[in-house]
Design a protein around this motif. Structure first.
Motif, PDB file in Angstrom:
ATOM      1  N   ASP A  25       0.854  -1.189   0.000  1.00  0.00           N
ATOM      2  CA  ASP A  25       0.000   0.000   0.000  1.00  0.00           C
ATOM      3  C   ASP A  25       0.892   1.242   0.000  1.00  0.00           C
ATOM      4  O   ASP A  25       1.209   1.810   1.031  1.00  0.00           O
ATOM      5  CB  ASP A  25      -0.905  -0.039   1.236  1.00  0.00           C
ATOM      6  N   ALA A  96      -4.718  -6.776   7.006  1.00  0.00           N
ATOM      7  CA  ALA A  96      -3.989  -5.508   7.007  1.00  0.00           C
ATOM      8  C   ALA A  96      -3.058  -5.473   8.206  1.00  0.00           C
ATOM      9  O   ALA A  96      -3.489  -5.683   9.346  1.00  0.00           O
ATOM     10  CB  ALA A  96      -4.962  -4.336   7.056  1.00  0.00           C
ATOM     11  N   HIS A  98      -1.364  -3.702  10.871  1.00  0.00           N
ATOM     12  CA  HIS A  98      -1.666  -2.425  11.523  1.00  0.00           C
ATOM     13  C   HIS A  98      -0.683  -2.180  12.665  1.00  0.00           C
ATOM     14  O   HIS A  98      -0.315  -3.106  13.390  1.00  0.00           O
ATOM     15  CB  HIS A  98      -3.110  -2.449  12.048  1.00  0.00           C
ATOM     16  N   GLY A 128       1.911  -1.322   4.543  1.00  0.00           N
ATOM     17  CA  GLY A 128       1.958   0.083   4.170  1.00  0.00           C
ATOM     18  C   GLY A 128       3.336   0.682   4.328  1.00  0.00           C
ATOM     19  O   GLY A 128       4.275   0.026   4.792  1.00  0.00           O
ATOM     20  N   ILE A 134      -0.585   1.913   6.953  1.00  0.00           N
ATOM     21  CA  ILE A 134      -1.701   1.445   6.136  1.00  0.00           C
ATOM     22  C   ILE A 134      -2.710   2.572   5.950  1.00  0.00           C
ATOM     23  O   ILE A 134      -3.033   3.292   6.894  1.00  0.00           O
ATOM     24  CB  ILE A 134      -2.383   0.237   6.816  1.00  0.00           C
ATOM     25  N   ALA A 138      -7.432   0.851   3.052  1.00  0.00           N
ATOM     26  CA  ALA A 138      -7.003  -0.541   3.247  1.00  0.00           C
ATOM     27  C   ALA A 138      -7.570  -1.105   4.540  1.00  0.00           C
ATOM     28  O   ALA A 138      -8.046  -2.247   4.582  1.00  0.00           O
ATOM     29  CB  ALA A 138      -5.485  -0.622   3.255  1.00  0.00           C
TER      30      ALA A 138
END
Length: 233
Positions: A25, A96, A98, A128, A134, A138
């Motif tokens: 990302d 994702a 995080h 990310g 991120i 996303a």
């Protein structure tokens, strides 16, 4: 084609995981991106998905990738939502990564310890950039948020390091299930990829001419009768 090289290609392909992948990302640091691609290839993924809205061309650092990009299909998407939806349609669960604390809450989705998830099903990780992390898009479109627990003052890892840790957890789980001891691609894709890896320049030529790849002999040579018949047609 050296027979030993052909056998190595077959051995590596037989361990490939077509249902394990990753989406970047907007990872704009080329050194990090190169390291991420190297880790993806090292755990046996077949493809990587890239979203980068800031640069038309992505540059990879060969000293960092160690040539890993030659063995992975790289697909670029116009946005992270497009990339996620593309994989969801193929049955992938989207995780994702995080930076929040495990068991925390973000975007109404619980952030979980990455070790508590099941990566033996079709899995796609979203990672990310280090500066921005991120994107909200996303996070909102992912099925789960995962995080690596931090025990020190530092609350995050370099994105390429974090990616490697999570990918190798997926590898560990899949090894326990015996996924690396069985061919997990279709026979058609297996044979197609053998030709592309063994004869990359010839594969480009056949694709440019919209012709099917020729069959190979048991020792990895292109069948002579196939080549001659094509030349005369």
């Amino acid at each position: 084609m050296d027979y030993r090289r052909l056998e190595k290609i077959k051995r590596i392909l037989q361990r490939r995981q077509p249902d394990l992948t990753l989406i970047t990302d907007n990872v704009n640091n080329f050194r990090n991106l190169s390291a991420i691609i190297r880790s993806c290839e090292a755990v046996g993924t077949m493809e990587v998905h890239l979203v980068n809205n800031q640069q038309e061309k992505l540059y990879l650092i060969n000293k960092v990738t160690a040539g890993a990009e030659r063995w992975l299909t790289q697909t670029r998407h116009s946005s992270i939502v497009t990339g996620i939806n593309h994989l969801k349609k193929r049955g992938f669960t989207i995780y994702a990564t995080h930076l929040g604390d495990p068991e925390g809450i973000c975007c109404a989705v619980r952030t979980l310890d990455y070790r508590k998830m099941d990566y033996t099903k079709p899995t796609a990780f979203v990672v990310g950039s280090e500066k921005k992390g991120i994107s909200e898009e996303a996070l909102e479109n992912a099925d789960y948020h995962i995080s690596i627990p931090m025990m020190g003052m530092t609350q995050s890892l370099n994105v390429s390091v974090a990616t490697a840790i999570i990918l190798f957890e997926a590898q560990r789980q899949r090894e326990e299930k015996g996924y690396y001891q069985q061919l997990r691609t279709s026979q058609e894709i297996y044979e197609k990829t053998i030709f592309e890896w063994a004869y990359p320049e010839a594969a480009l030529a056949y694709r440019a001419n919209k012709k099917p790849y020729p069959p190979l002999t048991e020792t990895g040579e292109i069948k002579r009768d196939y080549k001659s018949s094509k030349a005369s047609s």
